[in-house]
Structures are given as C-alpha cells and as structure tokens.
Design an enzyme around this catalytic site. Sequence first.
Site, PDB file in Angstrom:
ATOM      1  N   GLY A  10       0.589  -1.501   0.075  1.00  0.00           N
ATOM      2  CA  GLY A  10      -0.009   0.097   0.019  1.00  0.00           C
ATOM      3  C   GLY A  10       0.778   1.113  -0.034  1.00  0.00           C
ATOM      4  N   GLN A  11       0.237   2.359  -0.081  1.00  0.00           N
ATOM      5  CA  GLN A  11       0.942   3.635  -0.055  1.00  0.00           C
ATOM      6  C   GLN A  11       1.929   3.778   1.066  1.00  0.00           C
ATOM      7  OE1 GLN A  11      -1.321   7.368  -1.271  1.00  0.00           O
ATOM      8  NE2 GLN A  11      -2.735   6.294   0.194  1.00  0.00           N
ATOM      9  N   ASP A  35      -3.545 -12.750   3.803  1.00  0.00           N
ATOM     10  CA  ASP A  35      -4.903 -12.131   3.652  1.00  0.00           C
ATOM     11  C   ASP A  35      -5.448 -11.767   5.173  1.00  0.00           C
ATOM     12  OD1 ASP A  35      -7.670 -11.330   3.445  1.00  0.00           O
ATOM     13  OD2 ASP A  35      -7.592 -12.358   1.251  1.00  0.00           O
ATOM     14  N   LEU A  36      -5.682 -10.700   5.441  1.00  0.00           N
ATOM     15  CA  LEU A  36      -6.000 -10.305   6.949  1.00  0.00           C
ATOM     16  C   LEU A  36      -7.611 -10.705   7.053  1.00  0.00           C
ATOM     17  CD1 LEU A  36      -4.457  -7.068   7.891  1.00  0.00           C
ATOM     18  CD2 LEU A  36      -3.549  -9.350   7.822  1.00  0.00           C
ATOM     19  N   THR A  61      -9.245   0.199   2.564  1.00  0.00           N
ATOM     20  CA  THR A  61      -9.500   1.562   2.392  1.00  0.00           C
ATOM     21  C   THR A  61     -10.405   2.162   1.526  1.00  0.00           C
ATOM     22  OG1 THR A  61      -7.534   1.525   0.982  1.00  0.00           O
ATOM     23  CG2 THR A  61      -7.039   1.829   3.171  1.00  0.00           C
ATOM     24  N   TYR A 124     -16.694   2.673   6.667  1.00  0.00           N
ATOM     25  CA  TYR A 124     -15.049   2.522   6.775  1.00  0.00           C
ATOM     26  C   TYR A 124     -14.644   2.992   8.344  1.00  0.00           C
ATOM     27  CZ  TYR A 124     -10.142   4.106   6.150  1.00  0.00           C
ATOM     28  OH  TYR A 124      -8.932   4.541   6.442  1.00  0.00           O
ATOM     29  N   TRP A 149      -5.907  11.991   5.489  1.00  0.00           N
ATOM     30  CA  TRP A 149      -5.791  12.376   4.089  1.00  0.00           C
ATOM     31  C   TRP A 149      -4.463  11.944   3.477  1.00  0.00           C
ATOM     32  CZ3 TRP A 149      -8.089  17.952   2.783  1.00  0.00           C
ATOM     33  CH2 TRP A 149      -9.486  17.782   3.065  1.00  0.00           C
TER      34      TRP A 149
END
Length: 294
Positions: A10-11, A35-36, A61, A124, A149
Amino acid sequence: MRILLFGKDGQLGRELQNSISSIAELVALNKNDSDLTDHDQIVHHIQQNKPSLILNAAAFTAVDQAETEPYAARLVNGIAPGIIANEAKKIGAHFIHFSTDYVFDGRKTGAYTEQDSPNPINMYGKSKLVGEQSIQDVGGSYLIFRTSWLYDRGSNSFVGKVLHWARNQPIMKIVYDQSGSPTWSRTLAELTAKVLTNGGEDFNHYLRQRRGIYHLAGKGQVSRYDWALAIMANDPKSEEQVVESVIPVRSKEFKTAARRPPNSALNCALFERVFGLEIPEWSTTLKMAMSATV
Ligand SMILES: NC(=O)c1ccc[n+]([C@@H]2O[C@H](COP(=O)([O-])OP(=O)(O)OC[C@H]3O[C@@H](n4cnc5c(N)ncnc54)[C@H](OP(=O)(O)O)[C@@H]3O)[C@@H](O)[C@H]2O)c1
C-alpha cells in the site's frame, strides 16, 4: 530486532519498507502472503516469524465500497487488528497500527485531539474504530497512529488524481467544504521509524511507557479545494496542465456512497510532546513530495 509488516504494497506499506529496512530486519507481507480476512494466516505468520514488533499498514481503504461490503471492511479493519494484537501480546511483541481521521464525525470546528470522542459517520470509519477498540481490549504494548488524508504520487491518491485531471480537462470541480490534514506517506513512515530509533537500547521500555492512541498527520489543516490548488502550484511539470478553471463546489454536488466528515483535521501536539519529534507542515511536505523521485 525483527519487524513483521502487514500491507507492504500500500501507499504507507511501501514507504515503511524503505524506512524500516535500514534499522531492523524486516519481514514484509502483502495480501497474497497473508490475507487479513484469514485469521489463521495472521496467527501462522506471527508465530513463524516471532517478531519483536509488528506494523500493520494493511487496511480495507475503499471508503465507498465499505458501504456495500461492511462485513469485509470489518474483518480487515476491525477484527484482524485485534487478532494481531492478541498474537503480539502472547509473544511479547509491540504492535504499531494505523487508524484514521474518519473515526470522527467532522462536526468540530478546530482540529481533533485524542481527547475528542469518535463518532464515525460511514462504514469505513466504523470498521476502523472497531479495530482501535479491539487492540485496546487486548491490552498489550501498542501504538495506534491516526492519520489523515494520506497520499503519495500514485494515480489512486488525491494528489495523483488532481495531476491527472489538471492535464486532461479544462474545468475541475473540487469540494471546499471538507478539510483535513494532508499527510505524505513518506513522512508518516519516517516518523514511525524515528519513534523506533528514539527508544535506543531501552526500546522495549520506551514503547511500553508510551502505549496509546496518537494523532500523526501533516501539521495544519486545509480544504480539499485549497489542497488541489497547492498540488497544481507545486506540479514540477505544470506546463502539461490544460485546466483553465478550478471551481469550488459543495460535497453534495458529488453523490458518493459514503458520507465524508466535513472536518477531519488532526491536532498532533501530543505525538510531538511524547516522542520529542517535530511534525512538518502539510504544505512543506507536499512541496517535498512533488519534487521527490517516486
Ligand atoms: N489513504 C488515506 O487517505 C488514509 C487516511 C487516513 C488513514 N489511513 C490509514 O492508513 C493506513 C494505510 O493506508 P494506505 O493509504 O497506505 O492504504 P492502501 O494504499 O489502500 O494500502 C492498503 C493495503 O492493504 C492491503 N489489503 C487490503 N485488504 C487486505 C486484506 N484482506 N489482507 C491483507 N492486505 C489487505 C491492500 O492490498 P490490495 O491493494 O491488494 O487490496 C493494500 O496493499 C490504513 O490503516 C488506512 O486505514 C489512510
């Protein structure tokens, strides 16, 4: 010291790999490795690697998708963090988990502190709040960093989207009634690594003493509209932009499955005080992100 990282692709996960691999032995896993939603796999990887510390950058996300897939979001964001925390506690490992500004409803005028009560307004945010609570319930050695953000220069982040729109359409409409604290994923990863090195020889005691939830985001707050203007102003290839007009609009002009909090800026003074680390202004790190090699 061995560190186990979930969510390496991920980021944030990508940046954590860079920041952490220079200070510790790193075992980094992606969704294919672990895999969570499969809780036996989580247990297996933790027992097999026996890390001193676990970092969880994996999350569901997709904020709008979580409205139609609340069960999947809850498994990854709500239940899995509790399983990780429990396994970490069994082997005496520390756990650093990342959470979100979207645990708040956004009705506060100023930036949110850790003392403010969460009240998520979308699935979320609700699933991430369950994750925070399940870690706290386990009661091991944990740090939860709530960020806001989060971005990198990739095409999926807001920064990447603004650069794409600015190059492809003459008119852009950006909401002005949402504000937050833009956070470059590299800054978040580097500050996380500094927390680990700060502890020095006394690492275990250092982390245990500081257990809790902290806000960790770019300093300051900005509307999405002004953030977009700042992104465009710092675009190193601004000559490629074709956009002629950027129009500020209200959120209600864009129909989305999930509601967003109108204000989710985070006050990070507690983190700075407890860890003795200064967090840079969001505008400073945006400039750095825009000129960095990706
Ligand atoms: N992005 C934001 O604006 C933002 C704001 C506040 C807080 N945060 C929090 O910051 C943290 C990092 O976010 P990010 O932006 O780096 O997220 P991201 O880029 O979406 O990365 C999340 C990673 O988790 C993986 N993942 C999803 N479902 C999984 C599963 N079932 N098992 C294992 N891995 C799974 C994803 O893999 P796939 O891509 O293959 O699905 C992806 O590699 C998260 O805790 C997030 O909640 C993010």
